[in-house]
Design a protein around this motif. Sequence first.
Motif, short mmCIF file in Angstrom:
data_model
loop_
_atom_site.label_atom_id
_atom_site.label_comp_id
_atom_site.label_asym_id
_atom_site.label_seq_id
_atom_site.Cartn_x
_atom_site.Cartn_y
_atom_site.Cartn_z
N ILE A 152 0.84 -1.21 0.00
CA ILE A 152 0.00 0.00 0.00
C ILE A 152 0.86 1.25 0.00
O ILE A 152 0.62 2.20 -0.77
N GLY A 153 1.90 1.27 0.83
CA GLY A 153 2.78 2.43 0.90
C GLY A 153 3.46 2.71 -0.43
O GLY A 153 3.59 3.87 -0.85
N ALA A 154 3.87 1.64 -1.11
CA ALA A 154 4.52 1.80 -2.41
C ALA A 154 3.55 2.41 -3.42
O ALA A 154 3.91 3.33 -4.16
N LEU A 155 2.30 1.93 -3.44
CA LEU A 155 1.33 2.45 -4.40
C LEU A 155 0.93 3.89 -4.08
O LEU A 155 0.70 4.70 -4.99
N GLU A 156 0.88 4.23 -2.81
CA GLU A 156 0.55 5.61 -2.43
C GLU A 156 1.61 6.57 -2.98
O GLU A 156 1.28 7.64 -3.52
N GLN A 157 2.87 6.19 -2.86
CA GLN A 157 3.95 7.04 -3.38
C GLN A 157 3.94 7.08 -4.90
O GLN A 157 4.23 8.12 -5.50
N CYS A 158 3.60 5.96 -5.52
CA CYS A 158 3.48 5.95 -6.99
C CYS A 158 2.39 6.92 -7.44
O CYS A 158 2.58 7.69 -8.39
N ASN A 159 1.24 6.88 -6.76
CA ASN A 159 0.15 7.80 -7.10
C ASN A 159 0.61 9.25 -6.96
O ASN A 159 0.29 10.10 -7.81
N ALA A 160 1.35 9.52 -5.91
CA ALA A 160 1.83 10.88 -5.67
C ALA A 160 2.82 11.34 -6.72
O ALA A 160 2.99 12.54 -6.94
#
Length: 272
Positions: free
Chosen positions: A146-154
């Motif tokens: 989840i943390g990885a995808l949140e940063q990707c979205n950002a």
Amino acid sequence: MDFIKTTESESHYSNLEQMSISELLQNINTEDKTVPNAVENALPQIHGLVEQVVAKLKQGGRLFYIGAGTSGRLGIVDASECPPTFGVSHDLVIGLIAGGDSAIRKAVEFAEDSKEQGWSDLQEYKISEEDVVVGIAASGTTPYVIGALEQCNANNIVTGCITCNQNSPLALTAKFPIEVVVGPEFVTGSSRMKAGTAQKLVLNMITTATMIQLGRVKGNKMVDMQLSNNKLVERGIKMIMDEINIGSEEAKQLLDTHKSVRSAIQAYNGNK
């Protein structure tokens, strides 16, 4: 809709230790039969993600899988099979697992619990807007993913996911979520079973459909496969024989000379 973790729900079966081997196998098989239907229900979501992957890879981007435990291992398996099957670079489809490569064979305790490590692992590959990142987590709650995808979205990087719970935190984070709801496992909470099978089926779909769209299959043949063992060499010879209607010895000579099925066929047709 509230988030209910059906992958952790109570099994439909009880007193497993009292079942005979025959009963165990029959009941596991009964549960396994439900998985393809669950995948079918997710086909529209799978289509949406594959469209994104094809578009990005056609523009020179890469596909990343990121997961923990069984989910991470399944992503690595799928990524590792693309070069020999389709003749693409090892850098085109990349699988990452919480805890690093040592976690492929042996679980690394608490590796999945860091929300920062997934993004850090992606940054080692100079991740960019050209790429697609697909998080894999049966539960849909893995912090590493989840943390990885949140940063990707950002950072304006296309994100997808494969999870087996509806409306999970992971599915709500990914821009292109795939939710394959397989229900309770035969052994309560053992998501390496139906959930793992579902994830493997979806991964097969994503890379196979993408590689076909990228021109890595001719007719129904793997003409760009790596000739890395005798079985594949024999398969390559037969492909050439079938495609251009020549004998096995001539096909073998072509393959020996050109080192790939596609190149052998192109050379033969070009010399006619």
